[in-house]
Design an enzyme around this catalytic site. Structure first.
Site, PDB file in Angstrom:
ATOM      1  N   VAL A  33       1.199  -3.715   3.868  1.00  9.26           N
ATOM      2  CA  VAL A  33       1.188  -5.022   4.546  1.00  9.26           C
ATOM      3  C   VAL A  33       2.485  -5.809   4.323  1.00  9.26           C
ATOM      4  O   VAL A  33       2.709  -6.826   4.970  1.00  9.26           O
ATOM      5  CB  VAL A  33      -0.027  -5.900   4.144  1.00  9.26           C
ATOM      6  CG1 VAL A  33      -1.305  -5.342   4.721  1.00  9.26           C
ATOM      7  CG2 VAL A  33      -0.108  -6.078   2.645  1.00  9.26           C
TER       8      VAL A  33
ATOM      9  N   LYS B 288       0.403   3.504  -2.893  1.00 12.05           N
ATOM     10  CA  LYS B 288      -0.813   4.291  -3.169  1.00 12.05           C
ATOM     11  C   LYS B 288      -0.565   5.804  -3.310  1.00 12.05           C
ATOM     12  O   LYS B 288      -1.057   6.417  -4.252  1.00 12.05           O
ATOM     13  CB  LYS B 288      -1.881   3.999  -2.105  1.00 12.05           C
ATOM     14  CG  LYS B 288      -2.433   2.578  -2.202  1.00 12.05           C
ATOM     15  CD  LYS B 288      -3.273   2.232  -0.988  1.00 12.05           C
ATOM     16  CE  LYS B 288      -3.825   0.803  -1.068  1.00 12.05           C
ATOM     17  NZ  LYS B 288      -4.461   0.394   0.195  1.00 12.05           N
TER      18      LYS B 288
ATOM     19  N   SER C  51       0.798  -1.232   0.000  1.00 12.26           N
ATOM     20  CA  SER C  51       0.000   0.000   0.000  1.00 12.26           C
ATOM     21  C   SER C  51       0.826   1.275   0.000  1.00 12.26           C
ATOM     22  O   SER C  51       0.272   2.364  -0.211  1.00 12.26           O
ATOM     23  CB  SER C  51      -0.919   0.025   1.211  1.00 12.26           C
ATOM     24  OG  SER C  51      -1.978  -0.846   0.999  1.00 12.26           O
TER      25      SER C  51
ATOM     26  N   TYR D  39      -4.799   4.398   7.682  1.00 12.15           N
ATOM     27  CA  TYR D  39      -6.166   3.833   7.772  1.00 12.15           C
ATOM     28  C   TYR D  39      -6.874   4.283   9.045  1.00 12.15           C
ATOM     29  O   TYR D  39      -6.846   5.449   9.373  1.00 12.15           O
ATOM     30  CB  TYR D  39      -6.117   2.301   7.659  1.00 12.15           C
ATOM     31  CG  TYR D  39      -5.292   1.869   6.491  1.00 12.15           C
ATOM     32  CD1 TYR D  39      -5.695   2.169   5.201  1.00 12.15           C
ATOM     33  CD2 TYR D  39      -4.088   1.215   6.666  1.00 12.15           C
ATOM     34  CE1 TYR D  39      -4.925   1.803   4.112  1.00 12.15           C
ATOM     35  CE2 TYR D  39      -3.311   0.840   5.588  1.00 12.15           C
ATOM     36  CZ  TYR D  39      -3.740   1.142   4.319  1.00 12.15           C
ATOM     37  OH  TYR D  39      -2.992   0.801   3.263  1.00 12.15           O
TER      38      TYR D  39
ATOM     39  N   TYR E 143      -3.069  -2.780 -10.402  1.00 14.40           N
ATOM     40  CA  TYR E 143      -3.037  -2.496  -8.959  1.00 14.40           C
ATOM     41  C   TYR E 143      -2.273  -3.604  -8.221  1.00 14.40           C
ATOM     42  O   TYR E 143      -1.412  -3.325  -7.383  1.00 14.40           O
ATOM     43  CB  TYR E 143      -4.469  -2.351  -8.417  1.00 14.40           C
ATOM     44  CG  TYR E 143      -4.507  -2.282  -6.906  1.00 14.40           C
ATOM     45  CD1 TYR E 143      -4.087  -1.137  -6.222  1.00 14.40           C
ATOM     46  CD2 TYR E 143      -4.913  -3.380  -6.142  1.00 14.40           C
ATOM     47  CE1 TYR E 143      -4.086  -1.093  -4.829  1.00 14.40           C
ATOM     48  CE2 TYR E 143      -4.921  -3.345  -4.757  1.00 14.40           C
ATOM     49  CZ  TYR E 143      -4.510  -2.197  -4.107  1.00 14.40           C
ATOM     50  OH  TYR E 143      -4.487  -2.145  -2.738  1.00 14.40           O
TER      51      TYR E 143
HETATM   52  O1  DON Z   1      -4.768  -4.362  -1.544  1.00 14.93           O
HETATM   53  C1  DON Z   1      -4.099  -5.175  -0.899  1.00 14.93           C
HETATM   54  O2  DON Z   1      -4.650  -6.056  -0.306  1.00 14.93           O
HETATM   55  C2  DON Z   1      -2.588  -5.119  -0.794  1.00 14.93           C
HETATM   56  N1  DON Z   1      -1.932  -5.482  -1.964  1.00 14.93           N
HETATM   57  C3  DON Z   1      -2.121  -3.847  -0.238  1.00 14.93           C
HETATM   58  C4  DON Z   1      -2.720  -3.598   1.062  1.00 14.93           C
HETATM   59  C5  DON Z   1      -1.842  -2.959   2.043  1.00 14.93           C
HETATM   60  O3  DON Z   1      -0.664  -2.890   1.947  1.00 14.93           O
HETATM   61  C6  DON Z   1      -2.558  -2.468   3.220  1.00 14.93           C
HETATM   62  N2  DON Z   1      -1.685  -1.738   4.079  1.00 14.93           N
HETATM   63  N3  DON Z   1      -1.409  -1.853   5.209  1.00 14.93           N
END
Ligand code: DON
Length: 596
Positions: free
Chosen positions: A257, A65, A62, A239, A187
């Site tokens: 993540v 983003k 993320s 978040y 994405y």
């Molecule tokens: O959209 C997702 O599930 C992941 N590829 C990215 C999410 C993410 O990193 C959330 N952050 N803490």
């Protein structure tokens, strides 16, 4: 110092127990070493403080983003992007379905829904080229070539059902048009770009330094879009932990993540922490704690403003108290003394922003009809301050007054203005601007400089000599000519002559300890040089160089000292010298006093 503090912090955390868990909804992410820990702080001048596993690669997830959001804004402009993606914190988890019920517009670009919408906007323009575009842009931010982690990508693509559902929901609301799978695939790919902690920290430092990578100097994002990116990071980047984060840490940030937290202090630095064990909100446990501790240790909270507003005016003077290096006769000095009070000079220092500009403008005297602003000691200027300066110049012009800004070349914002040949920027050098104001003022008061060649009887130091004395003196003078650039007096040599300048211009020059030449004074026809040693017979304390073709009369001190018939002349010369020196000393004293 900084190094030791950060190292101690790193060691403390390396030994600490971590209760977090690896992200398991993307199976491939469970394969990393949970004990990995890397911390890198990168300053805006490109210096890095690095600790631990700083070259271990992980997927950006993320943290991609905000960078893709920046690309969308750069491509479409803010308003078009806002039509599709809002900027309200959702207070929900990253994978929440936080869409406005009527329009389906995602709350913000930091949650998955908003990020997928941003990626889709880029995809609408670049189609098959989109991922390459993203990879190139990220590589510009990082200052090195980045690649995708194919296994994480396949893993996420195979299990990303929730994101797929979000994407189809966006399609339902026409936030995504026609294609769903293709932009969604981009994405997944952007989340799987591999970085190490050092590269991620540079990406953050690029945001901190107005979109310019501090190591390569390459531009990754237009500076006007930096606030758009940083503000969504500040309000939505962590978040449903964003509020607490900005309250405690006070830095725009983004987590992923993969285990990364990236925090940015605009204009100063970025911190990247990599530690893959996450809390229940999906933020790296140590990432959050380490950023918090660094921010506390160095007082980095964005809302703790270190600005020294009150010290913006370093000194404030008038032409009565400061003069250019151009040495003039006593009449000119007297005129400047008498009428110089309406020509104001302000030396500003520190950061030029709204508050400092507002303050110094209030201090501009109402009776000033000319103003020089020297920015030599200013370290930054923002857009708002620049607009105020331009407006100030407008007002000066409208009331028939002169404003000149000098010593601005180190301030980036001025570079585009200089090309426009604006009158108030025509003197880069403070002394040149000062000279201009002096000349204007003298002209206004009918002063006419002596016509060259200046005869002996009109020489400043020979004021009051009778024709007979001048007749006697001339017998002992040597007429000398020099070409432009000639050294007439060499620093350190023994002093023998006093010089009366008949025509041309000479500069008294010295050099600093770091061998920089600087001009102490410019002497014009009618004035003397080499006269100080007449008083103390010391070795020459500076060089004298001809700035033009020069003709002058030289006279040996020895003759003046030894010849009986010149005694009365010597007294007159010394008296004239005394009054010139005392006039200059008075002005210099006033100038020195202005520093206190
Ligand atoms: O959209 C997702 O599930 C992941 N590829 C990215 C999410 C993410 O990193 C959330 N952050 N803490």
């Amino acid at each position: 110092m900084v190094d030791r503090i950060l190292e101690e912090l790193y060691i403390e955390f390396r030994e600490k127990k971590n209760n977090g868990a690896l992200a398991s909804y993307i199976p491939e992410l469970t394969k990393v070493n949970p004990g990995n820990l890397g911390v890198v702080l990168t300053t805006v001048d490109g210096h890095q403080y690095s600790y631990g596993d700083t070259d271990v690669q992980f997927t950006i997830q993320s943290v991609s983003k905000p960078f893709v959001y920046g690309m969308a804004i750069q491509e479409y402009g803010v308003n078009k992007v806002l039509e599709k993606i809002s900027v309200e914190p959702s207070g929900d988890a990253f994978n929440s379905i936080s869409l406005y019920p009527d329009s389906g517009r995602p709350f913000n670009p930091m949650i998955n829904a908003g990020a997928i919408a941003a990626t889709n906007m880029i995809w609408q323009v670049y189609k098959e080229e989109t991922f390459n575009r993203i990879l190139e842009t990220f590589s510009t931010y990082a200052g090195s070539t980045l690649e995708i982690d194919e296994s994480v990508y396949s893993s996420e693509s195979a299990t990303g059902h929730r994101n797929r559902a979000i994407a189809y929901l966006l399609r339902n609301f026409n936030i995504l048009q026609n294609e769903v799978e293709a932009p969604l695939d981009i994405y997944f790919k952007q989340c799987s770009i591999k970085v190490d902690c050092s590269q991620l920290s540079i990406m953050g430092a690029t945001l901190a330094s107005n979109g310019i990578n501090p190591l390569t100097g390459k531009k990754a994002l237009r500076s006007k879009h930096i606030p758009n990116v940083l503000s969504v990071m500040a309000t939505c980047g962590m978040y449903d932990y964003s509020g607490e984060w900005i309250y405690n840490v006070g830095l725009p940030a983004k987590s992923g993540v993969g285990g990364a937290v990236l925090a940015v202090l605009p204009g100063q630095l970025a911190i990247a922490v990599y530690s893959p064990l996450l809390d229940e909100k999906g933020n790296s446990v140590f990432g959050v704690d380490i950023c918090k501790r660094i921010a506390e240790s160095f007082s980095l909270h964005l809302y703790k403003t270190p600005r020294q507003i009150r010290q913006v005016v370093r000194r404030q003077l008038t032409l009565r108290t400061v003069r250019s290096k151009y040495k003039r006769d006593l009449l000119a000095e007297c005129l400047l003394d008498e009428f110089g009070g309406a020509a104001h000079l302000m030396e500003l220092q520190g950061e030029l922003c709204f508050a400092t500009c507002e303050l110094f403008m209030r201090k501009i005297s109402r009776d000033s009809n000319a103003l020089i602003l020297s920015l030599r000691k200013c370290i930054t200027i923002d857009d708002g301050a620049l607009k105020l300066l331009i407006r100030l110049d407008d007002e000066f012009q409208r009331s028939g007054k002169t404003m000149l800004i000098t010593d601005y070349s180190h301030l980036d914002l001025f570079s585009s203005l200089v090309q426009k040949n604006l009158a108030f920027l025509r003197f880069g050098d403070f002394d040149d601007a000062l000279l201009h104001l002096e000349n204007t003022l003298l002209l206004e008061h009918g002063y006419e400089p002596k016509q060259e060649p200046v005869e002996l009887k009109d020489q400043q130091l020979l004021t009051g000599l009778t024709p007979a004395e001048l007749g006697e003196l001339i017998k002992h003078l040597n007429h000398k000519q020099y070409n432009e650039g000639d050294i007439i007096i060499k620093k350190g040599s023994s002093a023998k002559n006093i010089f009366f300048l008949e025509s041309g211009q000479v500069a008294i020059q010295d050099s600093s300890d770091d061998h920089r030449d600087f001009t102490l004074a410019v002497i014009n026809a009618g004035n003397s040089f080499g006269e100080m040693a007449l008083l103390d017979k010391q070795k020459r304390s500076a060089n004298v160089r001809a700035l033009t073709k020069v003709s002058c009369f030289a006279m040996l001190y020895e003759i003046l000292d030894s010849m009986e018939c010149l005694a009365s002349i010597k007294v007159k010369i010394l008296t004239n010298l005394g009054s010139t020196l005392s006039s200059r000393l008075r002005t210099a004293n006033k100038e020195i006093a202005s520093f206190t």
